[in-house]
Design a protein around this motif. Sequence first.
Motif, PDB file in Angstrom:
ATOM      1  N   PHE A 270      47.379 -35.663  62.430  1.00  0.00           N
ATOM      2  CA  PHE A 270      46.708 -35.719  61.128  1.00  0.00           C
ATOM      3  C   PHE A 270      46.659 -34.335  60.484  1.00  0.00           C
ATOM      4  N   TYR A 271      46.414 -33.321  61.269  1.00  0.00           N
ATOM      5  CA  TYR A 271      46.377 -31.949  60.742  1.00  0.00           C
ATOM      6  C   TYR A 271      47.752 -31.557  60.198  1.00  0.00           C
ATOM      7  N   ILE A 272      48.792 -31.883  60.955  1.00  0.00           N
ATOM      8  CA  ILE A 272      50.156 -31.548  60.516  1.00  0.00           C
ATOM      9  C   ILE A 272      50.493 -32.288  59.223  1.00  0.00           C
ATOM     10  N   PHE A 273      50.178 -33.578  59.150  1.00  0.00           N
ATOM     11  CA  PHE A 273      50.456 -34.349  57.933  1.00  0.00           C
ATOM     12  C   PHE A 273      49.627 -33.853  56.760  1.00  0.00           C
ATOM     13  N   PHE A 274      48.411 -33.425  57.016  1.00  0.00           N
ATOM     14  CA  PHE A 274      47.565 -32.893  55.959  1.00  0.00           C
ATOM     15  C   PHE A 274      48.186 -31.624  55.366  1.00  0.00           C
ATOM     16  N   LYS A 275      48.699 -30.764  56.228  1.00  0.00           N
ATOM     17  CA  LYS A 275      49.338 -29.535  55.760  1.00  0.00           C
ATOM     18  C   LYS A 275      50.669 -29.829  55.058  1.00  0.00           C
ATOM     19  N   LEU A 276      51.407 -30.800  55.538  1.00  0.00           N
ATOM     20  CA  LEU A 276      52.688 -31.150  54.934  1.00  0.00           C
ATOM     21  C   LEU A 276      52.522 -31.850  53.582  1.00  0.00           C
ATOM     22  N   ARG A 277      51.389 -32.452  53.351  1.00  0.00           N
ATOM     23  CA  ARG A 277      51.142 -33.173  52.107  1.00  0.00           C
ATOM     24  C   ARG A 277      51.323 -32.261  50.900  1.00  0.00           C
TER      25      ARG A 277
ATOM     26  N   ILE B  62      53.009 -29.409  50.808  1.00  0.00           N
ATOM     27  CA  ILE B  62      54.367 -28.862  50.770  1.00  0.00           C
ATOM     28  C   ILE B  62      55.358 -29.873  50.225  1.00  0.00           C
ATOM     29  N   LEU B  63      55.213 -31.135  50.595  1.00  0.00           N
ATOM     30  CA  LEU B  63      56.192 -32.154  50.233  1.00  0.00           C
ATOM     31  C   LEU B  63      55.967 -32.789  48.862  1.00  0.00           C
TER      32      LEU B  63
END
Length: 72
Positions: free
Chosen positions: A61-68, A70-71
């Motif tokens: 969830f942390y990784i997806f939150f950070k990628l949100r 960027i993407l």
Amino acid sequence: MADTFVIRIHTMNCASNECNDVNCPRITSAKTVKYLGVVIDNNIRWKQHILTTVERLRKLFYIFFKLRDILQ
């Protein structure tokens, strides 16, 4: 080593009346074991598996939150 449970495996090469336990393979017990992605504890409870799964999900969830950001 008092709280460790050890099982000795006797093979066909080990004569039952001449076995000295030094040559026999040993299997020691563990508090938890991971088998096919499922964590099983020595009491066959789900608690450790759930804790492990929640920890992995928190990291994702942390990784997806950070990628949100960027993407987008």
